[in-house]
Write an enzyme that holds these catalytic residues in place. Sequence first.
Site, PDB file in Angstrom:
ATOM      1  N   PHE A 220      40.511  36.804  34.722  1.00  0.00           N
ATOM      2  CA  PHE A 220      40.760  35.602  33.899  1.00  0.00           C
ATOM      3  C   PHE A 220      41.484  36.112  32.650  1.00  0.00           C
ATOM      4  CE2 PHE A 220      37.082  34.855  36.519  1.00  0.00           C
ATOM      5  CZ  PHE A 220      37.133  33.515  36.897  1.00  0.00           C
ATOM      6  N   ASP A 241      45.513  34.738  36.437  1.00  0.00           N
ATOM      7  CA  ASP A 241      45.082  33.531  35.732  1.00  0.00           C
ATOM      8  C   ASP A 241      45.559  32.328  36.521  1.00  0.00           C
ATOM      9  OD1 ASP A 241      44.016  33.124  32.578  1.00  0.00           O
ATOM     10  OD2 ASP A 241      44.883  31.341  33.538  1.00  0.00           O
ATOM     11  N   ASN A 268      43.856  31.190  41.558  1.00  0.00           N
ATOM     12  CA  ASN A 268      42.480  30.846  41.255  1.00  0.00           C
ATOM     13  C   ASN A 268      41.638  32.094  41.532  1.00  0.00           C
ATOM     14  OD1 ASN A 268      39.785  30.033  41.443  1.00  0.00           O
ATOM     15  ND2 ASN A 268      40.371  27.980  42.132  1.00  0.00           N
ATOM     16  N   ALA A 269      40.940  32.578  40.542  1.00  0.00           N
ATOM     17  CA  ALA A 269      40.213  33.847  40.681  1.00  0.00           C
ATOM     18  C   ALA A 269      39.192  33.802  41.820  1.00  0.00           C
ATOM     19  CB  ALA A 269      39.523  34.196  39.367  1.00  0.00           C
ATOM     20  N   ASP A 289      36.153  37.328  32.884  1.00  0.00           N
ATOM     21  CA  ASP A 289      35.972  36.643  31.594  1.00  0.00           C
ATOM     22  C   ASP A 289      36.346  35.170  31.752  1.00  0.00           C
ATOM     23  OD1 ASP A 289      35.693  36.006  28.915  1.00  0.00           O
ATOM     24  OD2 ASP A 289      37.653  36.829  28.349  1.00  0.00           O
ATOM     25  N   CYS A 329      30.777  33.083  28.194  1.00  0.00           N
ATOM     26  CA  CYS A 329      30.857  32.529  26.835  1.00  0.00           C
ATOM     27  C   CYS A 329      30.141  31.183  26.753  1.00  0.00           C
ATOM     28  CB  CYS A 329      32.307  32.429  26.370  1.00  0.00           C
ATOM     29  SG  CYS A 329      33.333  31.454  27.452  1.00  0.00           S
TER      30      CYS A 329
END
Length: 386
Positions: A220, A241, A268-269, A289, A329
Amino acid sequence: MENGSVVIRKRGADRIQRGHLWVYRTDIANVDAAPGSIVSVRNERGVVLGKAFYSSKSQIALRFLARGNVPIDESFFRLRFELADGLRERLGVDPFLSRRIYSEGDFLPGLIIDRYQDRLVVQSLIQGTDKIQPFMTELLRQRYPSILFRNDSRVRELEGLELKQEVVGEPIPETLIVDEDGKKIALSLTAGQKTGSYLDQRDNHQAARRYAHGHALDAFTYAGGFALQISEVCDRVEAVDISAGAVEMVRANAKRNGLTNIEAIEANAFDYLRDQHRQGARYDTIILDPPAFAKNKESLEGALRGYKEINNRAMRLLRSGGILITCSCSHHVTEGLFAEMLADAAKDAGCWARVLERRFQSRDHPILLTVPETLYLKCFILEIRY
Ligand code: SAH
């Protein structure tokens, strides 16, 4: 600057005594104050507990600025700014690219100030900080030629505030090139994520550099925060990304720094990790991330499933001895929940995960032990073993 008073019930008073800075609307007994004013807060026996910003709209009705009966005037705010600068100086934070004020973490609720070279990006998030904006502008203008008020964060809607951007002083250039620990990074203060970049990950970018090696994947990547920093210690780095704009940024940033081993990939990860596994690819370093999957308590369960899926896939893609640098996060995903999720992912992958470092947001985003909301970013550096 003070005008008004608010009486709070015992539950609110207890919360403040335990060191939190917020009082919820449900714990308010009586209000005699205008929206956004700085008020004296009393308990039901009339004792002044402290001074706070009052919001007429948000569920968080009071955000404390100080305990006790201290006067809140211009010199109070000046001192708060000086203390915030002083802390960063002690911590050895780069003055030209850092968060100067981290709201509650610097005892200035609702206020974010980031510095990008000689420009400041300010976010006023609550009624109280909007009200003192003219005074703050004057204070900051003495030191900085241009200030961008990025008051376009959606959280302002909870306070009934309009979303807008304003520039005070010299115009803000479309693109700014900053130096993050030796790497030149182009960013847009007006259109970029957050106030322009992920300053909160800067320390973790450096930590990643200490462990990254071999064939790496930064899943990401945004503008390449991790990818650029680890490029020199890796053979090759795939920077993925989902956003075409981000992929363009990382590609341009790699070129700007003469880094030829970074491949920027739009994908798309979730799919990318799965496809790479199917194709039998193996990595030595993977960085995860993602954006906050849990925006609120209700979405926590789904978020943990999402985190587990990408972490499990990353673990299975790593060679024994490989490094997984994994972040969350979402404030609602506590460090404990994050660790549990990682243990579950490791169980399903059939690997051990050795914790090399447990990290948080960069040190210019200070965490108050008694205000858990100030801790939002977790970053584990794991060694994966089979
Ligand atoms: N690692 C970066 C910050 C990443 S922010 C740094 O340190 O600077 C999160 C990024 O994830 C955003 O750029 C967003 O576009 C991207 N993203 C969101 N969902 C994604 C997905 N499913 N696959 C890949 N990238 C995704």
